[in-house]
Design an enzyme around this catalytic site. Structure first.
Site, PDB file in Angstrom:
ATOM      1  N   TYR A 139       2.511  19.816 -49.518  1.00 41.19           N
ATOM      2  CA  TYR A 139       2.200  18.722 -49.292  1.00 41.19           C
ATOM      3  C   TYR A 139       0.773  19.016 -48.556  1.00 41.19           C
ATOM      4  O   TYR A 139       0.405  19.579 -47.760  1.00 41.19           O
ATOM      5  CB  TYR A 139       3.056  17.888 -48.431  1.00 41.19           C
ATOM      6  CG  TYR A 139       2.431  16.494 -47.961  1.00 41.19           C
ATOM      7  CD1 TYR A 139       1.690  16.296 -46.989  1.00 41.19           C
ATOM      8  CD2 TYR A 139       2.769  15.487 -49.169  1.00 41.19           C
ATOM      9  CE1 TYR A 139       1.151  15.024 -46.752  1.00 41.19           C
ATOM     10  CE2 TYR A 139       2.225  14.325 -48.690  1.00 41.19           C
ATOM     11  CZ  TYR A 139       1.343  14.088 -47.627  1.00 41.19           C
ATOM     12  OH  TYR A 139       0.925  12.828 -47.218  1.00 41.19           O
ATOM     13  N   GLN A 265      -9.701  18.786 -32.565  1.00 46.09           N
ATOM     14  CA  GLN A 265      -8.168  18.472 -32.919  1.00 46.09           C
ATOM     15  C   GLN A 265      -7.718  17.068 -32.525  1.00 46.09           C
ATOM     16  O   GLN A 265      -6.848  16.482 -33.365  1.00 46.09           O
ATOM     17  CB  GLN A 265      -7.472  19.678 -32.143  1.00 46.09           C
ATOM     18  CG  GLN A 265      -7.840  20.950 -32.774  1.00 46.09           C
ATOM     19  CD  GLN A 265      -8.210  21.241 -34.152  1.00 46.09           C
ATOM     20  OE1 GLN A 265      -7.384  20.860 -34.953  1.00 46.09           O
ATOM     21  NE2 GLN A 265      -9.080  22.060 -34.350  1.00 46.09           N
ATOM     22  N   HIS A 268      -7.826  14.582 -35.456  1.00 50.20           N
ATOM     23  CA  HIS A 268      -6.845  14.525 -36.511  1.00 50.20           C
ATOM     24  C   HIS A 268      -6.080  13.345 -36.709  1.00 50.20           C
ATOM     25  O   HIS A 268      -5.854  12.766 -37.949  1.00 50.20           O
ATOM     26  CB  HIS A 268      -6.043  15.845 -36.490  1.00 50.20           C
ATOM     27  CG  HIS A 268      -6.673  17.031 -37.179  1.00 50.20           C
ATOM     28  ND1 HIS A 268      -6.907  17.087 -38.464  1.00 50.20           N
ATOM     29  CD2 HIS A 268      -7.029  18.200 -36.431  1.00 50.20           C
ATOM     30  CE1 HIS A 268      -7.654  18.280 -38.786  1.00 50.20           C
ATOM     31  NE2 HIS A 268      -7.593  18.820 -37.480  1.00 50.20           N
ATOM     32  N   HIS A 334      -2.121  25.256 -31.373  1.00 48.10           N
ATOM     33  CA  HIS A 334      -3.229  25.778 -31.229  1.00 48.10           C
ATOM     34  C   HIS A 334      -3.250  25.999 -29.814  1.00 48.10           C
ATOM     35  O   HIS A 334      -3.383  25.303 -28.820  1.00 48.10           O
ATOM     36  CB  HIS A 334      -4.451  25.308 -31.404  1.00 48.10           C
ATOM     37  CG  HIS A 334      -4.730  24.748 -32.906  1.00 48.10           C
ATOM     38  ND1 HIS A 334      -4.371  23.422 -33.192  1.00 48.10           N
ATOM     39  CD2 HIS A 334      -5.281  25.292 -34.017  1.00 48.10           C
ATOM     40  CE1 HIS A 334      -4.645  23.301 -34.504  1.00 48.10           C
ATOM     41  NE2 HIS A 334      -5.263  24.494 -35.068  1.00 48.10           N
ATOM     42  N   ASP A 367      -8.880  26.739 -38.707  1.00 48.29           N
ATOM     43  CA  ASP A 367      -8.864  25.624 -39.453  1.00 48.29           C
ATOM     44  C   ASP A 367      -9.490  25.972 -41.009  1.00 48.29           C
ATOM     45  O   ASP A 367      -8.917  25.348 -41.894  1.00 48.29           O
ATOM     46  CB  ASP A 367      -9.659  24.378 -39.046  1.00 48.29           C
ATOM     47  CG  ASP A 367      -8.851  23.635 -37.720  1.00 48.29           C
ATOM     48  OD1 ASP A 367      -9.608  22.942 -37.109  1.00 48.29           O
ATOM     49  OD2 ASP A 367      -7.822  23.939 -37.590  1.00 48.29           O
ATOM     50  N   HIS A 426      41.935  37.836 -48.598  1.00 49.71           N
ATOM     51  CA  HIS A 426      40.982  39.133 -48.098  1.00 49.71           C
ATOM     52  C   HIS A 426      41.306  40.443 -47.970  1.00 49.71           C
ATOM     53  O   HIS A 426      41.207  41.476 -48.816  1.00 49.71           O
ATOM     54  CB  HIS A 426      40.310  38.719 -46.861  1.00 49.71           C
ATOM     55  CG  HIS A 426      39.091  37.664 -47.020  1.00 49.71           C
ATOM     56  ND1 HIS A 426      39.622  36.207 -47.353  1.00 49.71           N
ATOM     57  CD2 HIS A 426      37.790  37.460 -46.843  1.00 49.71           C
ATOM     58  CE1 HIS A 426      38.543  35.563 -47.390  1.00 49.71           C
ATOM     59  NE2 HIS A 426      37.529  36.316 -47.199  1.00 49.71           N
TER      60      HIS A 426
HETATM   61  N1  LIG Z   1       0.162  20.986 -37.873  1.00 50.04           N
HETATM   62  C1  LIG Z   1      -0.708  21.280 -39.016  1.00 50.04           C
HETATM   63  O1  LIG Z   1      -0.666  22.607 -39.442  1.00 50.04           O
HETATM   64  C2  LIG Z   1      -1.537  20.319 -39.492  1.00 50.04           C
HETATM   65  C3  LIG Z   1      -2.346  20.847 -40.589  1.00 50.04           C
HETATM   66  C4  LIG Z   1      -3.185  19.699 -40.892  1.00 50.04           C
HETATM   67  C5  LIG Z   1      -3.179  18.393 -40.460  1.00 50.04           C
HETATM   68  N2  LIG Z   1      -2.077  18.072 -39.632  1.00 50.04           N
HETATM   69  C6  LIG Z   1      -1.645  16.715 -39.353  1.00 50.04           C
HETATM   70  O2  LIG Z   1      -1.287  16.051 -40.573  1.00 50.04           O
HETATM   71  C7  LIG Z   1      -1.424  14.753 -40.339  1.00 50.04           C
HETATM   72  C8  LIG Z   1      -2.279  14.043 -41.411  1.00 50.04           C
HETATM   73  O3  LIG Z   1      -2.099  12.674 -41.244  1.00 50.04           O
HETATM   74  P1  LIG Z   1      -2.715  11.470 -42.235  1.00 50.04           P
HETATM   75  O4  LIG Z   1      -2.049  10.287 -41.784  1.00 50.04           O
HETATM   76  O5  LIG Z   1      -3.933  11.728 -42.253  1.00 50.04           O
HETATM   77  O6  LIG Z   1      -2.292  12.111 -43.644  1.00 50.04           O
HETATM   78  P2  LIG Z   1      -0.710  12.182 -44.396  1.00 50.04           P
HETATM   79  O7  LIG Z   1      -0.841  12.606 -45.384  1.00 50.04           O
HETATM   80  O8  LIG Z   1      -0.044  13.138 -43.527  1.00 50.04           O
HETATM   81  O9  LIG Z   1       0.094  10.709 -44.344  1.00 50.04           O
HETATM   82  C9  LIG Z   1      -0.434   9.709 -44.833  1.00 50.04           C
HETATM   83  C10 LIG Z   1       0.734   9.135 -45.365  1.00 50.04           C
HETATM   84  O10 LIG Z   1       1.404   8.307 -44.513  1.00 50.04           O
HETATM   85  C11 LIG Z   1       2.218   7.488 -45.047  1.00 50.04           C
HETATM   86  N3  LIG Z   1       2.169   6.337 -43.725  1.00 50.04           N
HETATM   87  C12 LIG Z   1       1.204   5.829 -43.161  1.00 50.04           C
HETATM   88  N4  LIG Z   1       1.631   5.228 -42.361  1.00 50.04           N
HETATM   89  C13 LIG Z   1       2.861   4.690 -42.483  1.00 50.04           C
HETATM   90  C14 LIG Z   1       3.894   3.680 -41.881  1.00 50.04           C
HETATM   91  N5  LIG Z   1       3.577   3.230 -41.058  1.00 50.04           N
HETATM   92  N6  LIG Z   1       5.223   3.639 -42.380  1.00 50.04           N
HETATM   93  C15 LIG Z   1       5.132   4.681 -43.781  1.00 50.04           C
HETATM   94  N7  LIG Z   1       4.428   5.442 -44.308  1.00 50.04           N
HETATM   95  C16 LIG Z   1       3.161   5.759 -43.650  1.00 50.04           C
HETATM   96  C17 LIG Z   1       1.215   6.629 -46.231  1.00 50.04           C
HETATM   97  O11 LIG Z   1       2.034   6.573 -47.313  1.00 50.04           O
HETATM   98  C18 LIG Z   1       0.329   8.029 -46.641  1.00 50.04           C
HETATM   99  O12 LIG Z   1       0.325   8.353 -47.744  1.00 50.04           O
HETATM  100  C19 LIG Z   1      -2.324  14.544 -39.030  1.00 50.04           C
HETATM  101  O13 LIG Z   1      -1.386  14.344 -38.139  1.00 50.04           O
HETATM  102  C20 LIG Z   1      -2.846  15.936 -38.764  1.00 50.04           C
HETATM  103  O14 LIG Z   1      -2.946  16.273 -37.157  1.00 50.04           O
HETATM  104  C21 LIG Z   1      -1.316  18.961 -39.232  1.00 50.04           C
HETATM  105  N1  LIG Z   2      -6.610  21.827 -37.383  1.00 54.80           N
HETATM  106  C1  LIG Z   2      -5.790  21.427 -38.420  1.00 54.80           C
HETATM  107  C2  LIG Z   2      -4.285  21.908 -38.099  1.00 54.80           C
HETATM  108  O1  LIG Z   2      -3.571  21.094 -37.088  1.00 54.80           O
HETATM  109  C3  LIG Z   2      -6.047  21.951 -39.775  1.00 54.80           C
HETATM  110  C4  LIG Z   2      -7.344  21.561 -40.409  1.00 54.80           C
HETATM  111  C5  LIG Z   2      -7.500  21.040 -41.623  1.00 54.80           C
HETATM  112  N2  LIG Z   2      -9.187  20.675 -41.534  1.00 54.80           N
HETATM  113  C6  LIG Z   2      -9.370  20.464 -40.415  1.00 54.80           C
HETATM  114  N3  LIG Z   2      -8.494  21.173 -39.560  1.00 54.80           N
HETATM  115 ZN   LIG Z   3      -8.525  20.962 -37.655  1.00 59.07          ZN
END
Ligand SMILES: NC(=O)c1ccc[n+]([C@@H]2O[C@H](COP(=O)([O-])OP(=O)(O)OC[C@H]3O[C@@H](n4cnc5c(N)ncnc54)[C@H](O)[C@@H]3O)[C@@H](O)[C@H]2O)c1
Ligand SMILES: N[C@H](CO)Cc1c[nH]c[nH+]1
Ligand SMILES: [Zn+2]
Length: 437
Positions: A139, A265, A268, A334, A367, A426
């Site tokens: 994903y 961060q 995000h 982090h 990142d 057994h």
């Molecule tokens: N922990 C890690 O290693 C890492 C790495 C990269 C990104 N992240 C995190 O990933 C996340 C990315 O989030 P994003 O929202 O940009 O993208 P995402 O792809 O994770 O989520 C988007 C999806 O969420 C769904 N959605 C949004 N609101 C909704 C609701 N109210 N009800 C049901 N479904 C809903 C939508 O269908 C959409 O396709 C951020 O929290 C970021 O911090 C974490």
């Molecule tokens: N810091 C994020 C992990 O929590 C990863 C990321 C992707 N692009 C930028 N930052």
């Molecule tokens: Zn980041």
């Protein structure tokens, strides 16, 4: 950015709650109720989505994508030629940096030792045989910002591990940079679907989406809740949810850089966490000022202001050792150590997704291009889980091929233990070997 005492912080920003019982931000509640009805919580909304995908397949997938992501297409599958076209249309300099990052990520993961082994010194063949997982779903987050780097960080370790089939899911409209990254990494298919519905489709399979053996990759609250609800239905990597960063800094730290790292961060997600732990009040005030000034110049200031207000802050600690203990207990994704001797401080800390040592090894390097996967544990799961790595894509099987003499001798021990457990079949199977063939 508010300055907290340790006591205040322990009751608020440092207070970990189990993910599915956190106090969801008003914005999240408002959005969820708008889609699912008054009083429906995010976990309930996710359950509704999962059940519908399992029951209705593609029809439900399209329905949720239209409702939640304004999807207007009619096919979830992005044709492979679109990936190649996106790569070819990338400016050469962008192709170059994606290739440079991919090469470093691959080189890093190729250093991870994975070795099947067999010993012969315990009465015959005994050992562990590593095999790659056959089908993996990756994903790639793409709601608030398309993250082609996340595709590299999830798919490359899988490729290094020998995974034969890799299917990517990411929200529509898919940014060309993600398509291009998919081409660069040679994914088997890329589905333009996001959120809980994407996780469900990969877990159950639909008419279009290939059912996989394990799902990896980071995502927002809804992606993470879906993974939690599907534990056992499909293999999962862990809780890689909204981004978290904690900086431990002493008077040697550069306040402008500390603020920049916190904001990087925080941008995000409205549910991201950005916390500074420091014993130095002057630094705290300097960082507070820098956060305010820098935020004003940032395009994602709206997200930053919510996340900082929701879960961010500066905690004034008594000492760097107290900061280390608080940081370890919080088990952040982090952990940035902007102190005189970061390696010595790291030795005092047990839990963190990634340690970033010193003012120059800032987490944005991690990142994109340092090498280790940036998909790292959140929600406190760094107490028991790791950043995504090659080991997530292999499993091992035990190998037992004992010599007859050893087997007969051990069989008698097994039979006694079977008697102890009242498992007579057994015991009979073990004793049957005791009789000469
Ligand atoms: N922990 C890690 O290693 C890492 C790495 C990269 C990104 N992240 C995190 O990933 C996340 C990315 O989030 P994003 O929202 O940009 O993208 P995402 O792809 O994770 O989520 C988007 C999806 O969420 C769904 N959605 C949004 N609101 C909704 C609701 N109210 N009800 C049901 N479904 C809903 C939508 O269908 C959409 O396709 C951020 O929290 C970021 O911090 C974490
Ligand atoms: N810091 C994020 C992990 O929590 C990863 C990321 C992707 N692009 C930028 N930052
Ligand atoms: Zn980041």
């Amino acid at each position: 950015m508010k300055i907290f005492s340790v006591e205040e912080a322990k009751k608020t920003i440092l207070n970990r709650k189990a993910l599915n019982r956190i106090d969801y931000s008003p914005l999240t509640i408002q959005r969820t109720e708008a889609y699912f009805g008054k009083g429906v919580t995010p976990p309930q909304a996710v359950e509704i989505i999962l059940n519908s995908i399992e029951a209705e397949g593609d029809a439900a997938l399209i329905k949720w994508s239209k409702l939640l992501d304004r999807f207007e297409g009619d096919s979830i599958l992005v044709p492979q030629e679109k990936l190649k076209e996106a790569w070819n249309n990338l400016p050469v300099e962008i192709q170059k940096v994606l290739q440079q990052a991919a090469d470093r990520i691959r080189a890093f993961h190729e250093k991870q030792p994975i070795q099947s082994w067999i010993s012969e010194d315990m009465g015959g063949m005994l050992g562990q045989r590593f095999t790659a997982i056959e089908r993996v779903g990756a994903y790639v987050p793409g709601g608030t910002a398309p993250l082609p780097s996340s595709l590299l960080m999830s798919v490359i370790p899988a490729k290094v591990a020998g995974v034969k089939e890799i299917y990517v899911a990411t929200p529509p409209e898919v940014d060309p940079s993600i398509l291009a990254a998919g081409y660069l990494c040679g994914v088997d298919a890329l589905y333009q679907v996001g959120g809980a519905q994407a996780i469900a489709a990969l877990a159950f399979g639909t008419e279009t989406v290939q059912r996989v053996d394990k799902i990896v990759g980071a995502g927002n609250l809804f992606v993470t809740l879906a993974k939690m609800q599907l534990f056992g239905t499909v293999g999962l990597d862990g809780i890689y949810g909204p981004t978290e960063t904690v900086v431990i800094a002493d008077s040697s730290a550069n306040p402008a850089w500390v603020a920049a790292d916190l904001l990087a961060q925080a941008e995000h997600d409205v549910q991201a966490t950005a916390i500074l732990l420091t014993p130095d009040m002057d630094l705290a005030r300097e960082v507070q000022k820098e956060v305010k000034e820098q935020t004003a110049k940032l395009s994602r200031a709206d997200i930053i202001e919510v996340s900082i207000d929701n879960a961010g802050g500066i905690v004034l600690v008594d000492s760097i050792d107290q900061a280390a203990q608080l940081g370890s207990d919080f088990a952040t994704e982090h952990l940035c150590l902007s102190v005189q001797d970061p390696e010595a401080l790291m030795d005092k800390i047990n839990n963190a997704g990634g340690f970033f040592l010193g003012d120059h090894s800032f987490e944005v390097l991690g990142d994109y291009v340092a090498g280790p996967s940036h998909v790292m544990p959140t929600g406190g799961s760094a107490r028991f889980n790791s950043p995504l790595n090659v080991l997530d894509f292999v499993k091992l099987s035990s190998v037992v091929g004992l010599e007859d003499s050893s087997a007969q001798e051990l069989g008698m021990i097994a039979a006694e233990l079977a008697d102890l457990e009242g498992l007579t079949a057994h015991a009979a199977a073990a004793r049957a070997r005791a009789v000469q063939k």
